[in-house]
Design an enzyme around this catalytic site. Sequence first.
Site, PDB file in Angstrom:
ATOM      1  N   ARG A  53      24.388  50.598  29.440  1.00 10.80           N
ATOM      2  CA  ARG A  53      24.187  51.949  29.946  1.00 10.80           C
ATOM      3  C   ARG A  53      22.685  52.240  29.951  1.00 10.80           C
ATOM      4  O   ARG A  53      21.972  51.927  28.991  1.00 10.80           O
ATOM      5  CB  ARG A  53      24.893  52.990  29.061  1.00 10.80           C
ATOM      6  CG  ARG A  53      26.395  53.070  29.270  1.00 10.80           C
ATOM      7  CD  ARG A  53      26.760  53.576  30.658  1.00 10.80           C
ATOM      8  NE  ARG A  53      28.201  53.716  30.889  1.00 10.80           N
ATOM      9  CZ  ARG A  53      29.006  52.769  31.386  1.00 10.80           C
ATOM     10  NH1 ARG A  53      28.529  51.589  31.709  1.00 10.80           N
ATOM     11  NH2 ARG A  53      30.291  53.015  31.569  1.00 10.80           N
ATOM     12  N   GLU A  61      21.793  57.369  37.977  1.00 13.55           N
ATOM     13  CA  GLU A  61      22.418  56.508  38.992  1.00 13.55           C
ATOM     14  C   GLU A  61      23.110  57.391  40.026  1.00 13.55           C
ATOM     15  O   GLU A  61      23.739  58.378  39.635  1.00 13.55           O
ATOM     16  CB  GLU A  61      23.445  55.587  38.339  1.00 13.55           C
ATOM     17  CG  GLU A  61      22.810  54.612  37.355  1.00 13.55           C
ATOM     18  CD  GLU A  61      23.822  53.729  36.635  1.00 13.55           C
ATOM     19  OE1 GLU A  61      25.004  53.732  37.026  1.00 13.55           O
ATOM     20  OE2 GLU A  61      23.425  53.050  35.685  1.00 13.55           O
ATOM     21  N   HIS A  66      24.494  48.813  39.456  1.00  7.09           N
ATOM     22  CA  HIS A  66      25.614  48.935  38.515  1.00  7.09           C
ATOM     23  C   HIS A  66      26.838  48.166  39.028  1.00  7.09           C
ATOM     24  O   HIS A  66      27.883  48.742  39.320  1.00  7.09           O
ATOM     25  CB  HIS A  66      25.968  50.414  38.268  1.00  7.09           C
ATOM     26  CG  HIS A  66      26.774  50.623  37.010  1.00  7.09           C
ATOM     27  ND1 HIS A  66      26.692  51.751  36.227  1.00  7.09           N
ATOM     28  CD2 HIS A  66      27.694  49.830  36.390  1.00  7.09           C
ATOM     29  CE1 HIS A  66      27.523  51.650  35.193  1.00  7.09           C
ATOM     30  NE2 HIS A  66      28.146  50.482  35.283  1.00  7.09           N
TER      31      HIS A  66
HETATM   32  C1  DGY Z   1      32.530  50.354  32.847  1.00  7.14           C
HETATM   33  O1  DGY Z   1      33.694  50.009  33.014  1.00  7.14           O
HETATM   34  O2  DGY Z   1      32.208  51.169  31.982  1.00  7.14           O
HETATM   35  C2  DGY Z   1      31.510  49.734  33.734  1.00  7.14           C
HETATM   36  O3  DGY Z   1      30.239  50.207  33.510  1.00  7.14           O
HETATM   37  C3  DGY Z   1      31.900  49.884  35.176  1.00  7.14           C
HETATM   38  O4  DGY Z   1      31.663  51.173  35.609  1.00  7.14           O
END
Ligand code: DGY
Length: 329
Positions: free
Chosen positions: A236, A265, A284
Amino acid sequence: MTKHVLVYRPLPADQLAALRARFDVTVLERPQAHDPDFRAAVATAHGLIGASVKLDRALLDTAPALEVISSISVGYDNYDLPYLKARGILLTNTPDVLTETTADTAFALILATARRVVELANWVRDGHWTRNIGAAHYGTDVHHKRLGIVGFGRIGAAVARRGRLGFGMEVLYCNDSARPELEAELGARRRTLDELLQEADFVCLNLPLLPQTEGLIGAREFALMRPETIFINASRGRVVDEAALIEALRTGRIRAAGLDVFEREPLPADSPLPRLPNVVALPHIGSATHETRAAMARCAAENLIEALSGRRPPNLVDASVWEDRRAAR
Ligand code: DGY
């Protein structure tokens, strides 16, 4: 009464059909939290299934019938857990099915940054390959280097396995608790965060975004890394102070960064990150393959159906909410 479900991320046809067979379903394609039709559908929903929209208290206060949110993600930083517990709303996620794919993304960033794959592919594309390359185009080895994993959960372990078993890397890790089984399997050695930052050739973040991990890596932490360090983040964006990262990349404090996630994002158009030559920036894509996104959708649809049918869904983020509800029955 048929329960109302709002689907706010596209689902494969068979999963959508399974929901339509049981519930009154509204589908909205990639809405934003402030869209009036999204807000109207949330207000009457018993179940929500989707991802990538922050569902805050003010929005959920308008949804008195809401029983479950089925997130098509493993991360759950878009949800306010204390609020959901107070309201007795179940939250489910999609762990396991995306572990290997997300680890592949992190490893792709390791290879791309170390061997300058994107930079040099663009150089060829732009017609610069007119004579043999020299040292100015060399990268750095990945095999047999030191891989530092920050956050040694499922995905961190899968990245470490790739490094150890595929590339002969030495694995260091930093985690709240020791992982003796992974130490035995991979020869991994536990370090404090500061030790890991000083020793690792590749620092790879595999942490959830939580109050205690927000801003974990900032100017002080980049100062501990070496000029050879390559920094990888496929977890993240807000775990990192992005201004400090940009400064570390610009000044050569670290060698390069491979990034799949960002503070904001989609990445704002004026972000310098994708234009820095020592950065590989992805939009992402951690779990974004056809196979894995289908598996995540299936897992999320099952979670939703189980919860709205009064059965314990398999992937509860906070199982105590389910226990509270059973005790109150
Ligand atoms: C999640 O599953 O948390 C990934 O970052 C995909 O969005």
